[in-house]
Design a protein around this motif. Structure first.
Motif, PDB file in Angstrom:
ATOM      1  N   PRO A  59      49.947  83.163  11.219  1.00 26.96           N
ATOM      2  CA  PRO A  59      50.353  81.976  10.465  1.00 26.96           C
ATOM      3  C   PRO A  59      51.118  82.315   9.194  1.00 26.96           C
ATOM      4  CG  PRO A  59      47.985  82.315  10.325  1.00 26.96           C
ATOM      5  CD  PRO A  59      48.479  83.244  11.374  1.00 26.96           C
ATOM      6  N   ALA A  60      50.715  83.360   8.514  1.00 25.52           N
ATOM      7  CA  ALA A  60      51.388  83.725   7.267  1.00 25.52           C
ATOM      8  C   ALA A  60      52.842  84.111   7.526  1.00 25.52           C
ATOM      9  CB  ALA A  60      50.652  84.866   6.573  1.00 25.52           C
ATOM     10  N   GLY A  61      53.074  84.859   8.601  1.00 24.96           N
ATOM     11  CA  GLY A  61      54.438  85.256   8.926  1.00 24.96           C
ATOM     12  C   GLY A  61      55.313  84.078   9.303  1.00 24.96           C
ATOM     13  N   PHE A  62      54.746  83.130  10.043  1.00 21.71           N
ATOM     14  CA  PHE A  62      55.486  81.936  10.429  1.00 21.71           C
ATOM     15  C   PHE A  62      55.855  81.134   9.180  1.00 21.71           C
ATOM     16  CE2 PHE A  62      55.375  78.127  13.630  1.00 21.71           C
ATOM     17  CZ  PHE A  62      56.754  78.068  13.578  1.00 21.71           C
ATOM     18  N   GLU A  63      54.901  80.954   8.282  1.00 17.60           N
ATOM     19  CA  GLU A  63      55.163  80.223   7.044  1.00 17.60           C
ATOM     20  C   GLU A  63      56.263  80.904   6.233  1.00 17.60           C
ATOM     21  OE1 GLU A  63      51.698  79.498   4.718  1.00 17.60           O
ATOM     22  OE2 GLU A  63      50.581  78.547   6.342  1.00 17.60           O
ATOM     23  N   GLU A  64      56.202  82.208   6.147  1.00 16.45           N
ATOM     24  CA  GLU A  64      57.208  82.943   5.369  1.00 16.45           C
ATOM     25  C   GLU A  64      58.595  82.782   5.975  1.00 16.45           C
ATOM     26  OE1 GLU A  64      55.805  86.940   5.231  1.00 16.45           O
ATOM     27  OE2 GLU A  64      54.066  86.461   3.964  1.00 16.45           O
ATOM     28  N   ASP A  65      58.686  82.802   7.299  1.00 16.29           N
ATOM     29  CA  ASP A  65      59.990  82.657   7.952  1.00 16.29           C
ATOM     30  C   ASP A  65      60.577  81.269   7.715  1.00 16.29           C
ATOM     31  OD1 ASP A  65      59.763  85.225   8.877  1.00 16.29           O
ATOM     32  OD2 ASP A  65      59.306  84.683  10.951  1.00 16.29           O
ATOM     33  N   ILE A  66      59.738  80.240   7.774  1.00 14.75           N
ATOM     34  CA  ILE A  66      60.217  78.872   7.523  1.00 14.75           C
ATOM     35  C   ILE A  66      60.742  78.754   6.099  1.00 14.75           C
ATOM     36  CG2 ILE A  66      59.524  76.456   7.326  1.00 14.75           C
ATOM     37  CD1 ILE A  66      57.438  77.012   9.536  1.00 14.75           C
ATOM     38  N   GLN A  67      59.993  79.299   5.140  1.00 19.00           N
ATOM     39  CA  GLN A  67      60.416  79.227   3.747  1.00 19.00           C
ATOM     40  C   GLN A  67      61.693  80.020   3.507  1.00 19.00           C
ATOM     41  OE1 GLN A  67      59.916  77.501   1.288  1.00 19.00           O
ATOM     42  NE2 GLN A  67      57.805  76.882   0.990  1.00 19.00           N
ATOM     43  N   ALA A  68      61.781  81.212   4.077  1.00 25.57           N
ATOM     44  CA  ALA A  68      62.971  82.038   3.868  1.00 25.57           C
ATOM     45  C   ALA A  68      64.212  81.360   4.430  1.00 25.57           C
ATOM     46  CB  ALA A  68      62.772  83.405   4.507  1.00 25.57           C
ATOM     47  N   ALA A  69      64.103  80.784   5.630  1.00 27.70           N
ATOM     48  CA  ALA A  69      65.251  80.106   6.237  1.00 27.70           C
ATOM     49  C   ALA A  69      65.692  78.921   5.400  1.00 27.70           C
ATOM     50  CB  ALA A  69      64.903  79.651   7.651  1.00 27.70           C
ATOM     51  N   ASP A  75      58.745  72.217   1.784  1.00 26.57           N
ATOM     52  CA  ASP A  75      57.498  71.773   1.168  1.00 26.57           C
ATOM     53  C   ASP A  75      56.330  72.568   1.739  1.00 26.57           C
ATOM     54  OD1 ASP A  75      56.091  69.423  -0.389  1.00 26.57           O
ATOM     55  OD2 ASP A  75      55.017  69.636   1.508  1.00 26.57           O
ATOM     56  N   HIS A  76      55.570  73.193   0.859  1.00 23.78           N
ATOM     57  CA  HIS A  76      54.494  74.080   1.295  1.00 23.78           C
ATOM     58  C   HIS A  76      53.429  73.330   2.096  1.00 23.78           C
ATOM     59  CE1 HIS A  76      51.730  77.464   1.319  1.00 23.78           C
ATOM     60  NE2 HIS A  76      50.782  76.686   0.802  1.00 23.78           N
ATOM     61  N   THR A  77      53.061  72.138   1.643  1.00 19.18           N
ATOM     62  CA  THR A  77      52.039  71.361   2.346  1.00 19.18           C
ATOM     63  C   THR A  77      52.500  71.004   3.752  1.00 19.18           C
ATOM     64  OG1 THR A  77      51.216  70.452   0.258  1.00 19.18           O
ATOM     65  CG2 THR A  77      50.630  69.275   2.279  1.00 19.18           C
ATOM     66  N   ALA A  78      53.768  70.624   3.893  1.00 21.95           N
ATOM     67  CA  ALA A  78      54.296  70.279   5.210  1.00 21.95           C
ATOM     68  C   ALA A  78      54.306  71.497   6.129  1.00 21.95           C
ATOM     69  CB  ALA A  78      55.708  69.719   5.073  1.00 21.95           C
ATOM     70  N   ILE A  79      54.659  72.649   5.587  1.00 19.85           N
ATOM     71  CA  ILE A  79      54.643  73.874   6.403  1.00 19.85           C
ATOM     72  C   ILE A  79      53.233  74.150   6.905  1.00 19.85           C
ATOM     73  CG2 ILE A  79      54.970  76.372   6.359  1.00 19.85           C
ATOM     74  CD1 ILE A  79      57.223  75.976   4.392  1.00 19.85           C
ATOM     75  N   GLU A  80      52.250  73.972   6.034  1.00  9.72           N
ATOM     76  CA  GLU A  80      50.865  74.199   6.446  1.00  9.72           C
ATOM     77  C   GLU A  80      50.469  73.275   7.595  1.00  9.72           C
ATOM     78  OE1 GLU A  80      48.493  73.769   2.907  1.00  9.72           O
ATOM     79  OE2 GLU A  80      48.412  75.942   2.628  1.00  9.72           O
ATOM     80  N   VAL A  81      50.896  72.004   7.530  1.00 15.71           N
ATOM     81  CA  VAL A  81      50.599  71.068   8.614  1.00 15.71           C
ATOM     82  C   VAL A  81      51.206  71.565   9.916  1.00 15.71           C
ATOM     83  CG1 VAL A  81      51.055  68.747   9.501  1.00 15.71           C
ATOM     84  CG2 VAL A  81      50.353  69.050   7.125  1.00 15.71           C
ATOM     85  N   LEU A  82      52.466  71.988   9.870  1.00 15.66           N
ATOM     86  CA  LEU A  82      53.144  72.450  11.081  1.00 15.66           C
ATOM     87  C   LEU A  82      52.480  73.691  11.656  1.00 15.66           C
ATOM     88  CD1 LEU A  82      55.816  71.847  12.747  1.00 15.66           C
ATOM     89  CD2 LEU A  82      56.741  73.832  11.540  1.00 15.66           C
ATOM     90  N   VAL A  83      52.283  74.688  10.811  1.00 17.35           N
ATOM     91  CA  VAL A  83      51.771  75.973  11.280  1.00 17.35           C
ATOM     92  C   VAL A  83      50.321  75.852  11.748  1.00 17.35           C
ATOM     93  CG1 VAL A  83      51.200  78.328  10.557  1.00 17.35           C
ATOM     94  CG2 VAL A  83      53.379  77.293   9.872  1.00 17.35           C
TER      95      VAL A  83
END
Length: 499
Positions: A59-69, A75-83
């Motif tokens: 999950p951490a890697g997926f979150e990092e990739d979304i943010q980097a792109a 939005d961090h909260t939205a990423i958490e919901v998705l991941v």
């Protein structure tokens, strides 16, 4: 059409709308799906190629990739919901409920990698994942007695009163009638019809965004329009999935030079906004960019794309001419983690919604996942309300029909403005001119919609409203980031912006 009442009205039939319908049905609600499509090919989901990204065990890697792109604008909260919900939603709906036959290596899924992903995490079916999800999803819901599907049906206007939405005015074969709903879910897709080159299906006129905006809902991040970098550059453009580059294809300019290594550390697998700008720069500098697939078994790995090339008389063995084309809107109707808009009982999911998960630029193969996750959550939440019929808005048809070429000519004008001023690069002065031109166009269209009611006219109205929102958002954002690239006079360095 006849007046109807339903617990949940879903407007749109892509993966987000179908997931919302499923979420509502599972809570015991009756659902009506209204869709302009008359066949599966009418939705963006059907055309989706790459696949569905999942979290797997990272999950951490997926979150990092979304943010980097997203250039760290998501939005961090939205990423958490998705991941957090990705694996369970895909397993529950796509694997166990719909039995989607994702590609595998023996007993294991064949996870692919696409641009800006740090690892292999994308489930796929060849390069045509969307239709292998969409068709069984439609069939599954069509067999449910709680679900009514109204195809070839357009939503013209939301029925609202004092901040609450009570359903929508629907049109079918020229007849218009209200449908009252406890909750209304907008899942109307993208805005491809605003541009001359797009990967979206016809009819992508921003309907949900425009209806929500006119009803008073908050709209945000409209300037973030993503252009897919590798779309066939000839007539009748078609998408060439990033999965092709993920399997080793490279980009070469008109001189035969591979150029992406000098632009970004990830070369061909850089974020979409970077690759799109670089391709456009090289096309302007050298005349052409080719997707070189000679180093890979293209026909074996991507038979569907090889077939598309053959259909267009493209000799893929010599490279495929590509150019950027409008692909995805990262902004839209502002929603929370359950798809709730700022209007009571109105939800939005999929591409017409701004969840915040994409920020200024979307990571590849997250759109189907976003639609699935937010659709399920919105449908479940929407099922709790009961319909309360009120007096519907009066849509007038008292003047003569439109001049024959009216809608066509206005769309030509709208697309010219968007292509010239609100495309891959934006100049602040040109954005001011774009807004002025779009305001004039909208005023002309409004003069007709006051006394005439037709699907084509309302689609034009929706497109003009949405185009103005995009141009306005771009003009108000002075930060050049992600898909929103501001440049004054010189584009010479635009292709080599890297991070």
């Amino acid at each position: 059409m006849e007046t109807r009442t339903t617990d949940v009205l879903v407007i749109g039939s892509g993966i987000a709308g179908l997931a919302a319908a499923l979420g509502a049905v599972r809570e015991g609600a009756s659902v009506t799906i209204a869709t302009k499509s008359t066949q599966p090919e009418g939705t963006s989901t059907w055309w989706a190629q790459g696949g569905v990204a999942v979290t797997r065990n990272d999950p951490a890697g997926f979150e990092e990739d979304i943010q980097a792109a997203s250039s760290h604008t998501a939005d961090h909260t939205a990423i958490e919901v998705l991941v957090k919900n990705a694996n369970d939603a895909v397993r529950d709906v796509l694997v166990e409920t719909l039995s989607v036959d994702f590609d595998s290596n023996g007993e294991m899924f064949d996870f692919a990698r696409e641009a800006a992903h740090s690892t292999d995490r994308i489930l796929h079916v060849d390069a045509s994942t969307g239709k292998h999800i969409h068709v069984p999803f439609l069939n599954y819901l069509a067999e449910r007695e709680e679900v009514t599907i109204l195809d070839d049906t357009a939503a013209l206007e939301l029925i609202r009163h004092e901040g609450r939405v009570h359903g929508a005015m629907l049109e079918r074969s020229g007849d218009v009638a209200p449908i009252y709903a406890g909750s209304t879910v907008l899942a109307t897709g993208g805005i491809g019809d605003l541009y001359s080159r797009t990967t979206n299906p016809p009819g992508s006129t921003g309907d949900g965004i425009a209806m929500a905006a006119l009803a008073g809902a908050d709209i945000s991040d409209m300037e973030y329009v993503q252009f897919h970098p590798t779309v066939y550059a000839g007539e009748d453009p078609f998408l060439l999935s990033e999965a092709v580059r993920g399997e080793g294809a490279v980009l070469r300019n008109g001189k035969g030079e591979r150029f992406m290594s000098a632009v970004h550390k990830d070369a061909e697998l850089a974020p979409r906004d970077v690759v799109a700008r670089a391709i456009q720069h090289e096309r302007e500098s050298t005349g052409e960019v080719l997707l070189d697939v000679s180093s890979m078994p293209f026909e074996d790995e991507f038979p569907d794309l090889a077939e598309r090339c053959a259909k267009h008389a493209v000799d893929w063995t010599s490279g495929i001419s590509v150019a950027p084309a409008e692909h995805f809107l990262c902004g839209g109707i502002t929603v929370d983690g359950h798809g709730r808009t700022t209007l009571d009982r109105l939800y939005a999911v999929g591409e017409c919604a701004r969840t915040g998960v994409h920020g200024a630029n979307r990571l590849a193969s997250t759109s189907l996942l976003e639609g699935l996750v937010w659709g399920l959550r919105a449908g479940s939440d929407a099922a709790e309300k009961e319909a309360q019929p009120i007096d519907p808005p009066e849509l007038l048809t008292r003047d003569p029909e439109l001049p024959g070429a009216f809608v066509h000519d206005k769309f030509v004008r709208l697309r010219r403005v968007m292509d010239d001023y609100v495309g891959l690069w934006r100049d602040p002065d040109e954005l001011t001119r774009a807004q002025a031109g779009l305001r004039r166009l909208k005023g002309e269209v409004d003069a007709y919609t006051r006394t005439r009611t037709s699907r084509s006219l309302y689609e034009l109205r929706n497109a003009s409203v949405t185009a103005l929102l995009v141009a306005r958002g771009a003009a108000e954002n002075e930060d050049s980031v992600g898909t929103h690239t501001l440049i004054s006079d010189d584009k010479s360095n635009a292709g080599v912006i890297s991070r």
